[in-house]
Design a protein around this motif. Sequence first.
Motif, PDB file in Angstrom:
ATOM      1  N   LEU A  49       0.833  -1.200   0.000  1.00 51.25           N
ATOM      2  CA  LEU A  49       0.000   0.000   0.000  1.00 51.25           C
ATOM      3  C   LEU A  49       0.871   1.254   0.000  1.00 51.25           C
ATOM      4  CD1 LEU A  49      -2.776  -1.061   2.538  1.00 51.25           C
ATOM      5  CD2 LEU A  49      -2.948  -0.975   0.043  1.00 51.25           C
ATOM      6  N   LEU A  50       1.954   1.218   0.744  1.00 49.54           N
ATOM      7  CA  LEU A  50       2.867   2.370   0.760  1.00 49.54           C
ATOM      8  C   LEU A  50       3.467   2.601  -0.624  1.00 49.54           C
ATOM      9  CD1 LEU A  50       4.716   1.752   4.163  1.00 49.54           C
ATOM     10  CD2 LEU A  50       2.900   3.413   3.676  1.00 49.54           C
ATOM     11  N   ARG A  51       3.737   1.511  -1.336  1.00 46.71           N
ATOM     12  CA  ARG A  51       4.277   1.650  -2.700  1.00 46.71           C
ATOM     13  C   ARG A  51       3.252   2.311  -3.613  1.00 46.71           C
ATOM     14  NH1 ARG A  51       5.915  -3.433  -6.672  1.00 46.71           N
ATOM     15  NH2 ARG A  51       6.560  -2.155  -8.479  1.00 46.71           N
TER      16      ARG A  51
ATOM     17  N   ILE B 198     -10.220   3.350  11.781  1.00 52.41           N
ATOM     18  CA  ILE B 198     -10.852   2.260  11.031  1.00 52.41           C
ATOM     19  C   ILE B 198     -10.122   0.949  11.257  1.00 52.41           C
ATOM     20  CG2 ILE B 198     -11.393   1.424   8.711  1.00 52.41           C
ATOM     21  CD1 ILE B 198     -11.821   4.355   7.891  1.00 52.41           C
ATOM     22  N   LEU B 199      -8.807   1.000  11.331  1.00 53.97           N
ATOM     23  CA  LEU B 199      -8.027  -0.215  11.559  1.00 53.97           C
ATOM     24  C   LEU B 199      -8.321  -0.848  12.917  1.00 53.97           C
ATOM     25  CD1 LEU B 199      -4.542   0.745  10.045  1.00 53.97           C
ATOM     26  CD2 LEU B 199      -6.195  -0.919   9.151  1.00 53.97           C
ATOM     27  N   GLN B 200      -8.809  -0.074  13.858  1.00 52.16           N
ATOM     28  CA  GLN B 200      -9.176  -0.622  15.164  1.00 52.16           C
ATOM     29  C   GLN B 200     -10.442  -1.457  15.108  1.00 52.16           C
ATOM     30  OE1 GLN B 200      -9.353   2.661  17.914  1.00 52.16           O
ATOM     31  NE2 GLN B 200      -7.149   3.050  17.815  1.00 52.16           N
TER      32      GLN B 200
ATOM     33  N   GLN C 268      -6.104  -2.869   3.747  1.00 50.99           N
ATOM     34  CA  GLN C 268      -5.219  -3.487   4.744  1.00 50.99           C
ATOM     35  C   GLN C 268      -5.940  -4.631   5.447  1.00 50.99           C
ATOM     36  OE1 GLN C 268      -2.019  -2.441   5.658  1.00 50.99           O
ATOM     37  NE2 GLN C 268      -1.797  -2.631   7.867  1.00 50.99           N
ATOM     38  N   GLN C 269      -7.199  -4.399   5.839  1.00 51.77           N
ATOM     39  CA  GLN C 269      -7.970  -5.439   6.511  1.00 51.77           C
ATOM     40  C   GLN C 269      -8.242  -6.614   5.582  1.00 51.77           C
ATOM     41  OE1 GLN C 269     -11.282  -2.976   7.655  1.00 51.77           O
ATOM     42  NE2 GLN C 269     -10.527  -2.669   9.734  1.00 51.77           N
TER      43      GLN C 269
ATOM     44  N   GLN D 134      -3.057  -2.304  -6.292  1.00 58.46           N
ATOM     45  CA  GLN D 134      -2.386  -2.966  -7.410  1.00 58.46           C
ATOM     46  C   GLN D 134      -1.149  -3.771  -7.004  1.00 58.46           C
ATOM     47  OE1 GLN D 134      -0.344  -0.165 -10.145  1.00 58.46           O
ATOM     48  NE2 GLN D 134      -0.869   1.450  -8.691  1.00 58.46           N
ATOM     49  N   TYR D 135      -0.502  -3.452  -5.905  1.00 56.94           N
ATOM     50  CA  TYR D 135       0.714  -4.166  -5.519  1.00 56.94           C
ATOM     51  C   TYR D 135       0.491  -5.155  -4.376  1.00 56.94           C
ATOM     52  CZ  TYR D 135       2.860  -0.483  -8.303  1.00 56.94           C
ATOM     53  OH  TYR D 135       3.190   0.381  -9.322  1.00 56.94           O
ATOM     54  N   LEU D 136      -0.736  -5.324  -3.925  1.00 59.74           N
ATOM     55  CA  LEU D 136      -0.994  -6.280  -2.848  1.00 59.74           C
ATOM     56  C   LEU D 136      -0.630  -7.691  -3.296  1.00 59.74           C
ATOM     57  CD1 LEU D 136      -4.417  -5.003  -1.427  1.00 59.74           C
ATOM     58  CD2 LEU D 136      -2.177  -4.859  -0.328  1.00 59.74           C
ATOM     59  N   PRO D 137      -0.150  -8.506  -2.383  1.00 57.19           N
ATOM     60  CA  PRO D 137       0.291  -9.859  -2.783  1.00 57.19           C
ATOM     61  C   PRO D 137      -0.830 -10.736  -3.302  1.00 57.19           C
ATOM     62  CG  PRO D 137       0.364  -9.563  -0.391  1.00 57.19           C
ATOM     63  CD  PRO D 137       0.138  -8.221  -0.971  1.00 57.19           C
ATOM     64  N   LYS D 138      -2.079 -10.479  -2.880  1.00 51.32           N
ATOM     65  CA  LYS D 138      -3.214 -11.248  -3.375  1.00 51.32           C
ATOM     66  C   LYS D 138      -4.023 -10.378  -4.336  1.00 51.32           C
ATOM     67  CE  LYS D 138      -5.096 -11.907   0.613  1.00 51.32           C
ATOM     68  NZ  LYS D 138      -6.047 -12.374   1.651  1.00 51.32           N
TER      69      LYS D 138
END
Length: 416
Positions: free
Chosen positions: A12-14, A35-37, A61-62, A98-102
């Motif tokens: 995500l940072l990329r 939101i992450l909480q 992220q979730q 777009q760069y997430l592993p899944k």
Amino acid sequence: MPFTTLNLHPALLRAITQRGYAEPTPIQLAAIPAILQGGDVVASAQTGSGKTAAFGLPLLQQWNLQRTSTPRKVSTLILVPTRELATQVGDTLRSLAQYLPKPIKLAIVFGGISINPQMLHLRGGADIVIATPGRLLDLIKHNAVSLSFVQTLVLDEADRLLELGFADELTQLLALLPPQRQNILFSATFPEQLSQLTEDFLRTPTRIEVEHTAINKPDILQRSIVVDTDKRTQLLRHLIETMRWERVLVFAASRYSAELIAVKLRKARIAAEPFHGELSQGKRTQVLADFKACRVKVVVATDVAARGIDIAQLPVVINYDLPRSSDDYTHRIGRTGRAGLSGLAINFISTGNEAHFRLIENRQNIKLERERISGFEPLLTDVSISTEDKGDGGIKGKRPNKKDKLRALALAQVKE
């Protein structure tokens, strides 16, 4: 504070870096950790402040932490009021993911086009659905999608979703969702009915409100120009030609007005197109594409364009007709001055809408000088119906009704 402090996945940072985000905006800085909480969140921030990434990044992220099932089950539902906003949100999430592993499967569904391709796309399920309420209900009736496994619900532009025509659909959809879920509400404005909604189905939500400060307030120069109603189109042409704007977004009160203004501009050899809800989706998409590519100089729109349309580097917005409310004014002028750039918003003021604009000024906490343009000074013979408060609500039998106002508006447009 950089994005690296928000504990986001490297992929995500990329994507954030590729999109040119230098650092989190105030709404992103506050909303992403909340939101992450996993709890309910109600967030309010001005248009153009980065709200889509503020909820999109933590949702991705979730999702990345979940096990992908076969067929895919919808874990996140994002409801939006317009087709354009659905497309914008979907494009943003696709770019961030777009760069997430899944590989993630997004479904963007809305009305105005054939339902069959959307049903085909939903075969095998989806991970995240971005939808307008009416089309989503149609897909549910066709058994094309199930909401039984939704873990997170997002209402983007939640205030608009509560307007007439959306409330019943929203109630039906809420009844189909699992009772245990995360609820996220985002909006640029926070009217009273939205407060009622939060009380009805949210559980001790985290409330985030980013004030319009000197640091994060959009850099929009607001101007008001007084002009007789029947001289507005000539003034519009004069401004476009003398200011040499590459693109101009003009707001009109109705479909008829939008089309009439665009026709008159084209007769003056100015590339202009109307934009309203009765156009086909293909035509609306083409108009926006031509506008973004500067093949069209002027788009004359109804309030359908006030939400969910993100035109990079749009220099100016013109309120040919004033909006009905202060909230609509916020959304209209928010189409310019986005992503840290400056913008210009111009309001045409006549004797018939001066009182209404004063109400908008009061609620916006602004006071604009009434400018006069040489050659277009008002003659004070405007045919529009005055909305000035007489104190007694008007005299029965003399106060103009809706038909009277429409006749006056039509007469003014004919004179143009």
